[in-house]
Design a protein around this motif. Structure first.
Motif, PDB file in Angstrom:
ATOM      1  N   ILE A  55       0.717  -1.057   0.123  1.00 19.34           N
ATOM      2  CA  ILE A  55       0.043   0.007   0.135  1.00 19.34           C
ATOM      3  C   ILE A  55       0.895   1.265   0.038  1.00 19.34           C
ATOM      4  O   ILE A  55       0.613   2.212  -0.544  1.00 19.34           O
ATOM      5  CB  ILE A  55      -0.907   0.167   1.205  1.00 19.34           C
ATOM      6  CG1 ILE A  55      -1.869   1.131   0.963  1.00 19.34           C
ATOM      7  CG2 ILE A  55      -0.320   0.003   2.522  1.00 19.34           C
ATOM      8  CD1 ILE A  55      -3.077   0.885   0.033  1.00 19.34           C
ATOM      9  N   HIS A  56       1.930   1.287   0.529  1.00 21.41           N
ATOM     10  CA  HIS A  56       2.944   2.660   0.759  1.00 21.41           C
ATOM     11  C   HIS A  56       3.547   2.796  -0.356  1.00 21.41           C
ATOM     12  O   HIS A  56       3.811   3.866  -1.093  1.00 21.41           O
ATOM     13  CB  HIS A  56       3.733   2.479   1.519  1.00 21.41           C
ATOM     14  CG  HIS A  56       4.829   1.028   1.900  1.00 21.41           C
ATOM     15  ND1 HIS A  56       4.455   0.005   2.461  1.00 21.41           N
ATOM     16  CD2 HIS A  56       6.029   1.297   1.418  1.00 21.41           C
ATOM     17  CE1 HIS A  56       5.572  -0.801   2.050  1.00 21.41           C
ATOM     18  NE2 HIS A  56       6.441  -0.210   1.405  1.00 21.41           N
ATOM     19  N   HIS A  57       3.834   1.598  -1.302  1.00 24.61           N
ATOM     20  CA  HIS A  57       4.260   1.972  -2.712  1.00 24.61           C
ATOM     21  C   HIS A  57       3.040   2.735  -3.613  1.00 24.61           C
ATOM     22  O   HIS A  57       3.526   3.392  -4.261  1.00 24.61           O
ATOM     23  CB  HIS A  57       4.622   0.484  -3.242  1.00 24.61           C
ATOM     24  CG  HIS A  57       5.579  -0.070  -2.569  1.00 24.61           C
ATOM     25  ND1 HIS A  57       5.645  -1.431  -2.458  1.00 24.61           N
ATOM     26  CD2 HIS A  57       6.783   0.199  -2.210  1.00 24.61           C
ATOM     27  CE1 HIS A  57       6.926  -1.890  -1.642  1.00 24.61           C
ATOM     28  NE2 HIS A  57       7.583  -0.904  -1.467  1.00 24.61           N
ATOM     29  N   GLY A  60       2.950   6.332  -2.862  1.00 20.43           N
ATOM     30  CA  GLY A  60       4.076   7.081  -3.430  1.00 20.43           C
ATOM     31  C   GLY A  60       3.724   7.130  -4.884  1.00 20.43           C
ATOM     32  O   GLY A  60       4.031   8.138  -5.568  1.00 20.43           O
ATOM     33  N   LEU A  61       3.310   5.909  -5.471  1.00 23.47           N
ATOM     34  CA  LEU A  61       3.253   6.198  -7.082  1.00 23.47           C
ATOM     35  C   LEU A  61       2.061   6.970  -7.503  1.00 23.47           C
ATOM     36  O   LEU A  61       2.054   7.808  -8.465  1.00 23.47           O
ATOM     37  CB  LEU A  61       3.009   4.499  -7.635  1.00 23.47           C
ATOM     38  CG  LEU A  61       3.966   3.533  -7.449  1.00 23.47           C
ATOM     39  CD1 LEU A  61       3.671   2.225  -8.103  1.00 23.47           C
ATOM     40  CD2 LEU A  61       5.186   4.077  -8.334  1.00 23.47           C
ATOM     41  N   VAL A  62       0.920   6.859  -6.606  1.00 27.18           N
ATOM     42  CA  VAL A  62      -0.271   7.951  -7.245  1.00 27.18           C
ATOM     43  C   VAL A  62       0.088   9.276  -6.587  1.00 27.18           C
ATOM     44  O   VAL A  62      -0.166  10.031  -7.388  1.00 27.18           O
ATOM     45  CB  VAL A  62      -1.454   7.662  -5.942  1.00 27.18           C
ATOM     46  CG1 VAL A  62      -2.573   8.641  -6.007  1.00 27.18           C
ATOM     47  CG2 VAL A  62      -2.038   6.048  -6.481  1.00 27.18           C
ATOM     48  N   THR A  63       0.923   9.609  -5.677  1.00 27.97           N
ATOM     49  CA  THR A  63       1.489  10.958  -5.548  1.00 27.97           C
ATOM     50  C   THR A  63       2.464  11.470  -6.492  1.00 27.97           C
ATOM     51  O   THR A  63       2.379  12.505  -7.123  1.00 27.97           O
ATOM     52  CB  THR A  63       2.326  10.940  -4.073  1.00 27.97           C
ATOM     53  OG1 THR A  63       1.354  10.566  -3.118  1.00 27.97           O
ATOM     54  CG2 THR A  63       2.844  12.533  -3.889  1.00 27.97           C
ATOM     55  N   MET A  64       3.332  10.626  -7.060  1.00 26.48           N
ATOM     56  CA  MET A  64       4.029  10.829  -8.277  1.00 26.48           C
ATOM     57  C   MET A  64       3.307  11.295  -9.382  1.00 26.48           C
ATOM     58  O   MET A  64       3.609  12.199 -10.236  1.00 26.48           O
ATOM     59  CB  MET A  64       5.010   9.850  -8.461  1.00 26.48           C
ATOM     60  CG  MET A  64       6.378   9.606  -7.440  1.00 26.48           C
ATOM     61  SD  MET A  64       7.583   8.680  -7.660  1.00 26.48           S
ATOM     62  CE  MET A  64       8.590   9.731  -8.825  1.00 26.48           C
ATOM     63  N   PHE A  65       2.316  10.390  -9.762  1.00 30.50           N
ATOM     64  CA  PHE A  65       1.499  10.469 -10.866  1.00 30.50           C
ATOM     65  C   PHE A  65       0.816  11.991 -10.648  1.00 30.50           C
ATOM     66  O   PHE A  65       0.607  12.486 -11.965  1.00 30.50           O
ATOM     67  CB  PHE A  65       0.576   9.359 -11.069  1.00 30.50           C
ATOM     68  CG  PHE A  65      -0.289   9.388 -12.195  1.00 30.50           C
ATOM     69  CD1 PHE A  65       0.285   9.238 -13.375  1.00 30.50           C
ATOM     70  CD2 PHE A  65      -1.609   9.812 -12.155  1.00 30.50           C
ATOM     71  CE1 PHE A  65      -0.393   8.935 -14.612  1.00 30.50           C
ATOM     72  CE2 PHE A  65      -2.318   9.765 -13.488  1.00 30.50           C
ATOM     73  CZ  PHE A  65      -1.732   9.423 -14.539  1.00 30.50           C
ATOM     74  N   GLY A  66       0.469  12.184  -9.604  1.00 31.20           N
ATOM     75  CA  GLY A  66      -0.217  13.696  -9.448  1.00 31.20           C
ATOM     76  C   GLY A  66       0.596  14.792  -9.757  1.00 31.20           C
ATOM     77  O   GLY A  66       0.435  15.516 -10.300  1.00 31.20           O
ATOM     78  N   GLY A  67       1.890  14.565  -9.462  1.00 28.57           N
ATOM     79  CA  GLY A  67       2.750  15.393  -9.762  1.00 28.57           C
ATOM     80  C   GLY A  67       3.134  15.828 -11.252  1.00 28.57           C
ATOM     81  O   GLY A  67       3.140  16.650 -11.702  1.00 28.57           O
TER      82      GLY A  67
END
Length: 191
Positions: A55-57, A60-67
């Motif tokens: 889940i923590h991966h 992080g991936l969703v946060t990077m995608f948002g950026g």
């Protein structure tokens, strides 16, 4: 050893796309798009190496995608900026090839009982061969002169391809031969 040429070729091709993309995109855009490597590496590793993602991966991936979406939106809104669609596409191609390289390297480490330094050495030797071949080939490929955006009165001869071919290695060797500091820095990097 020959299998190590595959990630070396991926690295050479990806680097060529990214470095040429720098000519057509803002450096900030290139750096922000580099986050795509993490997302694609995680995706490809999950699909082909069956690496578990927790889940923590995913957070992080969703946060990077948002950026990445915000950067893409900023480039779209500011059309007067120095990033062009060609530059962004070239950079994206490079950043798509890089994760493939990483996953192939991981597969080599897991499949073959080789010292990691040995794999890196073979990969480096193959990369030198590929780069040398590309230099020779690009010496003979003509290109179209393109003016870069800017003050044409001050810089009338500015062109993407100033020697009418994609590469002019003799200029680089001339600079190395006539600039001791540059040559010293290159030798430091090589050692």
């Amino acid at each position: 050893p020959l299998l190590c040429a595959i990630p070396a070729l991926c690295d050479t091709v990806a680097s060529a796309f990214i470095y040429n993309g720098y000519n057509f995109a803002a450096v900030s855009t290139v750096q922000m798009l580099s986050g795509l490597r993490v997302i694609l590496t995680a995706t490809i590793a999950k699909l082909f190496l069956h690496v578990p993602l927790h889940i923590h991966h995913f957070v992080g991936l969703v946060t990077m995608f948002g950026g990445l979406l915000l950067v893409g939106l900023a480039v779209y809104i500011d059309r007067s900026g120095s990033s062009t669609p060609l530059g962004i596409v070239m950079i994206l191609i490079g950043y798509i090839i890089m994760p493939i390289q990483y996953v192939i390297e991981e597969k080599l480490f897991k499949t073959y009982d080789m010292n990691p330094r040995e794999i890196v050495g073979y990969e480096g030797a193959a990369g030198i061969i590929f780069s040398g071949l590309m230099l020779v080939i690009f010496q003979y490929i003509p290109c179209i002169r393109m003016r870069l955006e800017g003050d044409f009165d001050t810089y009338p001869q500015v062109a993407f391809c100033p020697y009418d071919r994609m590469e002019e290695s003799t200029v680089g060797f001339y600079q190395l031969a006539n600039n001791g500091i540059l040559l010293g820095l290159i030798l430091v990097v090589l050692v």
